[in-house]
Design an enzyme around this catalytic site. Structure first.
Site, short mmCIF file in Angstrom:
data_model
loop_
_atom_site.label_atom_id
_atom_site.label_comp_id
_atom_site.label_asym_id
_atom_site.label_seq_id
_atom_site.Cartn_x
_atom_site.Cartn_y
_atom_site.Cartn_z
N LYS A 69 0.84 -1.21 0.00
CA LYS A 69 0.00 0.00 0.00
C LYS A 69 0.87 1.25 0.00
O LYS A 69 0.62 2.20 -0.73
CB LYS A 69 -0.89 -0.04 1.24
CG LYS A 69 -1.47 1.29 1.66
CD LYS A 69 -2.33 1.08 2.87
CE LYS A 69 -2.50 2.23 3.80
NZ LYS A 69 -1.37 3.01 4.19
N ASN A 70 1.92 1.24 0.82
CA ASN A 70 2.72 2.46 0.95
C ASN A 70 3.69 2.68 -0.22
O ASN A 70 4.39 3.67 -0.26
CB ASN A 70 3.49 2.46 2.28
CG ASN A 70 2.53 2.65 3.45
OD1 ASN A 70 1.36 2.95 3.27
ND2 ASN A 70 3.05 2.45 4.66
N CYS A 126 -5.53 8.44 8.46
CA CYS A 126 -5.59 7.69 9.72
C CYS A 126 -5.45 8.62 10.93
O CYS A 126 -4.78 9.64 10.86
CB CYS A 126 -4.44 6.68 9.73
SG CYS A 126 -4.96 4.99 9.80
N ARG A 163 -0.06 14.93 12.26
CA ARG A 163 0.93 14.45 11.28
C ARG A 163 1.29 15.63 10.40
O ARG A 163 0.69 15.86 9.36
CB ARG A 163 0.35 13.28 10.48
CG ARG A 163 0.12 12.07 11.37
CD ARG A 163 -0.50 10.92 10.64
NE ARG A 163 0.45 10.20 9.82
CZ ARG A 163 0.13 9.09 9.14
NH1 ARG A 163 -1.09 8.63 9.19
NH2 ARG A 163 1.03 8.46 8.43
N PRO A 164 2.29 16.39 10.84
CA PRO A 164 2.62 17.64 10.14
C PRO A 164 3.27 17.40 8.78
O PRO A 164 3.70 16.28 8.48
CB PRO A 164 3.60 18.33 11.09
CG PRO A 164 4.16 17.26 11.95
CD PRO A 164 3.15 16.15 11.99
N ASP A 199 4.23 0.73 12.17
CA ASP A 199 3.03 0.02 11.71
C ASP A 199 2.96 -1.41 12.26
O ASP A 199 1.90 -2.03 12.24
CB ASP A 199 3.01 -0.04 10.17
CG ASP A 199 2.63 1.30 9.57
OD1 ASP A 199 2.22 2.20 10.32
OD2 ASP A 199 2.74 1.44 8.34
N ARG A 213 -8.64 -0.51 4.73
CA ARG A 213 -7.80 0.49 4.02
C ARG A 213 -6.43 -0.09 3.70
O ARG A 213 -5.74 0.40 2.82
CB ARG A 213 -7.57 1.71 4.90
CG ARG A 213 -8.76 2.60 5.01
CD ARG A 213 -8.41 3.79 5.81
NE ARG A 213 -7.57 4.69 5.00
CZ ARG A 213 -7.51 5.99 5.15
NH1 ARG A 213 -8.25 6.56 6.08
NH2 ARG A 213 -6.75 6.74 4.41
C1 UD1 Z 1 4.46 6.75 6.21
C2 UD1 Z 1 3.45 5.67 5.92
C3 UD1 Z 1 2.86 5.16 7.20
C4 UD1 Z 1 3.95 4.74 8.14
C5 UD1 Z 1 4.99 5.84 8.30
C6 UD1 Z 1 6.19 5.43 9.14
C7 UD1 Z 1 2.50 6.14 3.74
C8 UD1 Z 1 1.29 6.55 3.02
N1 UD1 Z 1 2.41 6.17 5.08
O1 UD1 Z 1 3.73 7.80 6.79
O2 UD1 Z 1 2.00 4.08 6.93
O3 UD1 Z 1 3.36 4.48 9.38
O4 UD1 Z 1 5.45 6.26 7.04
O5 UD1 Z 1 6.86 4.38 8.52
O6 UD1 Z 1 3.51 5.75 3.16
N2 UD1 Z 1 6.91 14.46 10.50
C9 UD1 Z 1 7.08 15.81 10.74
N3 UD1 Z 1 7.01 16.68 9.71
C10 UD1 Z 1 6.77 16.27 8.42
C11 UD1 Z 1 6.60 14.88 8.17
C12 UD1 Z 1 6.67 14.01 9.22
O7 UD1 Z 1 7.29 16.20 11.88
O8 UD1 Z 1 6.71 17.09 7.52
C13 UD1 Z 1 6.98 13.50 11.62
C14 UD1 Z 1 5.62 12.85 11.87
O9 UD1 Z 1 4.82 13.59 12.73
C15 UD1 Z 1 6.02 11.54 12.48
C16 UD1 Z 1 7.32 11.20 11.78
O10 UD1 Z 1 7.81 12.43 11.26
O11 UD1 Z 1 6.27 11.68 13.86
C17 UD1 Z 1 7.20 10.15 10.71
O12 UD1 Z 1 6.38 10.56 9.69
P1 UD1 Z 1 6.58 10.05 8.19
O13 UD1 Z 1 7.76 9.15 8.10
O14 UD1 Z 1 6.51 11.24 7.33
O15 UD1 Z 1 5.33 9.15 7.98
P2 UD1 Z 1 4.30 9.26 6.85
O16 UD1 Z 1 4.99 9.54 5.55
O17 UD1 Z 1 3.19 10.13 7.31
#
Ligand code: UD1
Length: 417
Positions: free
Chosen positions: A22-23, A116, A121-122, A306, A398
């Site tokens: 999915k990711n 989710c 999730r910034p 996850d 999902r």
């Molecule tokens: C992706 C995956 C999700 C998985 C996660 C961690 C997809 C669609 N989703 O989510 O299933 O659980 O990786 O492996 O691929 N953060 C910031 N600022 C940002 C972006 C992120 O502070 O701009 C922080 C988030 O709050 C969080 C951490 O970084 O604490 C990890 O986020 P990130 O790796 O970006 O996860 P996702 O891409 O949202």
């Protein structure tokens, strides 16, 4: 609202062919807008998020066909650069369209994403990086407006956290930028490697995906290609843990074991016999499993966030105490109240949970609050004695294609009502 009815206590045994990741499929579908001709993408899971990504592509003007796991994306008719809230509101990861739209068309307007419920999730890392590539970003109340009046230009970008989404967005934005981009402290997840392999097959020049530093040499244009998405490591882990929790024996195929090594290592530590080959892995359970002392979630190759809810359920039926520390997202413990209702002994505060294992779980009526937490509840219900009703199936589905059918084929008594 649909729910699962599960009569637990059955030993699961058999083989599951694992769906495409999915990711991976979401960023790869978004990346298809970068190409100037048709992409053919195989092993796409039939999930609601895949349908949403397709709706976004159609709305942008792509011609799409989706048949039997293969999606054809023809981006030649793209005429729109805007994604409305009606679509992004349903899927947080729609933010991955930002980089590709900006790179290809110099403009993107995206309403703020949903998805989710994993706490705040910034997207600041995405936006800071895009600004460093020369984009002008305007954050309005309801939407984001990005444009690159003079096109994007390669830069050296250091991420303050190895975010998966930000690494993907910046990689996609940089492939068409002028000059070279170096992304440092980036995410190393297998889905990043998959996206880079897809982009390179379209003619991009990306080196180092899967390592902390990725170098992207901008090219003038990308062409379409044919590509097969990797197997879903979290789905594979889910079926393996189901085998381990029910005293069973489960083989998962269509999956590269090295992509889930941290979870396989942990399963092994619980006493299960774990084996793997080039494209499969299997588990043969030890009953009861032995608790591992500690599980800490980390960016890849560490233990994935996850995977936490899956192992939380496993530890509830293991012998001994296990401490979980969640370091990536808030609200990762959504399954705890449901597990407690089934008889699990769990104390949780903030990012830490302590599970005193070897509870004999009993069936209960519980509710999935998010995707992986919901999967964790299904695992617990499969191992529990008696009947459980799990509400909130939409969350679970999902991320899992044919979940009910696959579990039933392993011998589970599960039905969707
Ligand atoms: C992706 C995956 C999700 C998985 C996660 C961690 C997809 C669609 N989703 O989510 O299933 O659980 O990786 O492996 O691929 N953060 C910031 N600022 C940002 C972006 C992120 O502070 O701009 C922080 C988030 O709050 C969080 C951490 O970084 O604490 C990890 O986020 P990130 O790796 O970006 O996860 P996702 O891409 O949202």
């Amino acid at each position: 609202m649909a729910r699962y009815e599960i009569i637990g206590g059955r030993r699961l045994e058999g083989e599951v062919r694992i769906q495409g990741a999915k990711n991976s499929v979401l960023p790869i579908l978004a990346a298809a807008v970068l190409a100037q001709s048709r992409c053919v993408i195989h092993n796409c899971p039939a999930l609601s998020d895949t349908s949403l990504a397709i709706q976004i592509l159609k709305m942008l003007g792509c011609a799409i066909e989706w048949n039997n796991g293969t999606i054809w994306v023809d981006p030649t008719g793209i005429c729109n650069r805007e994604i409305p809230g009606a679509l992004t509101g349903k899927m947080r990861s729609s933010i991955v369209f930002l980089g590709p739209l900006l790179a290809r068309w110099g403009r993107a307007k995206i309403s703020y994403p949903g998805g989710c419920k994993l706490g705040p999730r910034p997207i600041d890392l995405h936006l800071d990086g895009l600004r460093q590539l020369g984009a002008v970003v305007r954050e309005e109340e309801q939407f984001l407006l990005c444009h690159a009046p003079k096109g994007l230009t390669g830069a050296r970008i250091v991420l303050s956290f190895p975010s998966v989404g930000a690494t993907e967005n910046l990689m996609m934005a940089a492939v068409l930028a002028k000059g070279t981009t170096t992304l440092m402290n980036c995410a190393c997840e297998p889905e990043i490697v998959d996206l880079a392999a897809f982009l390179n097959r379209c003619g991009a020049r990306i080196r180092g995906a899967g390592e902390n530093t990725i170098e992207i040499e901008g090219v003038r244009s990308l062409h379409g290609c044919e590509y097969t998405v990797i197997g879903d490591r979290i789905a594979a882990a889910t079926y393996l843990v189901a085998g381990a929790m029910t005293g069973g024996e489960v083989l998962t195929t269509g999956i590269e074991p090295q992509n889930l090594m941290s979870m396989l290592a942990l399963l092994q530590k619980t006493g299960s016999e774990v084996r793997w080959g080039r494209d499969h892995c299997s588990v043969k359970a030890k009953q009861p499993p032995t608790a591992v002392a500690q599980v800490r979630t980390m960016p890849y190759p560490g233990f994935p966030t996850d995977g936490l809810p899956l192992f939380l359920s496993l530890s509830a039926v293991s012998q001994g105490t296990c401490v979980f520390v969640e370091n990536i997202f808030e609200n990762r413990y959504s399954s705890v109240p449901g597990l407690q209702r089934m008889g699990a002994s769990i104390r949780q505060e903030g990012k830490v949970a302590v599970v005193e294992g070897c509870a004999v779980l009993h069936g209960a009526d519980v509710c999935a609050e998010d995707l992986r937490g919901g999967a964790g509840l299904v695992l617990a219900a499969l191992a529990a004695s008696g009947c459980s009703q799990i509400q909130g199936v939409e969350w679970i589905e999902r991320g899992y294609e044919h979940f009910c059918k696959n579990l039933a084929s392993l011998g589970a008594r599960i039905r969707k009502t």
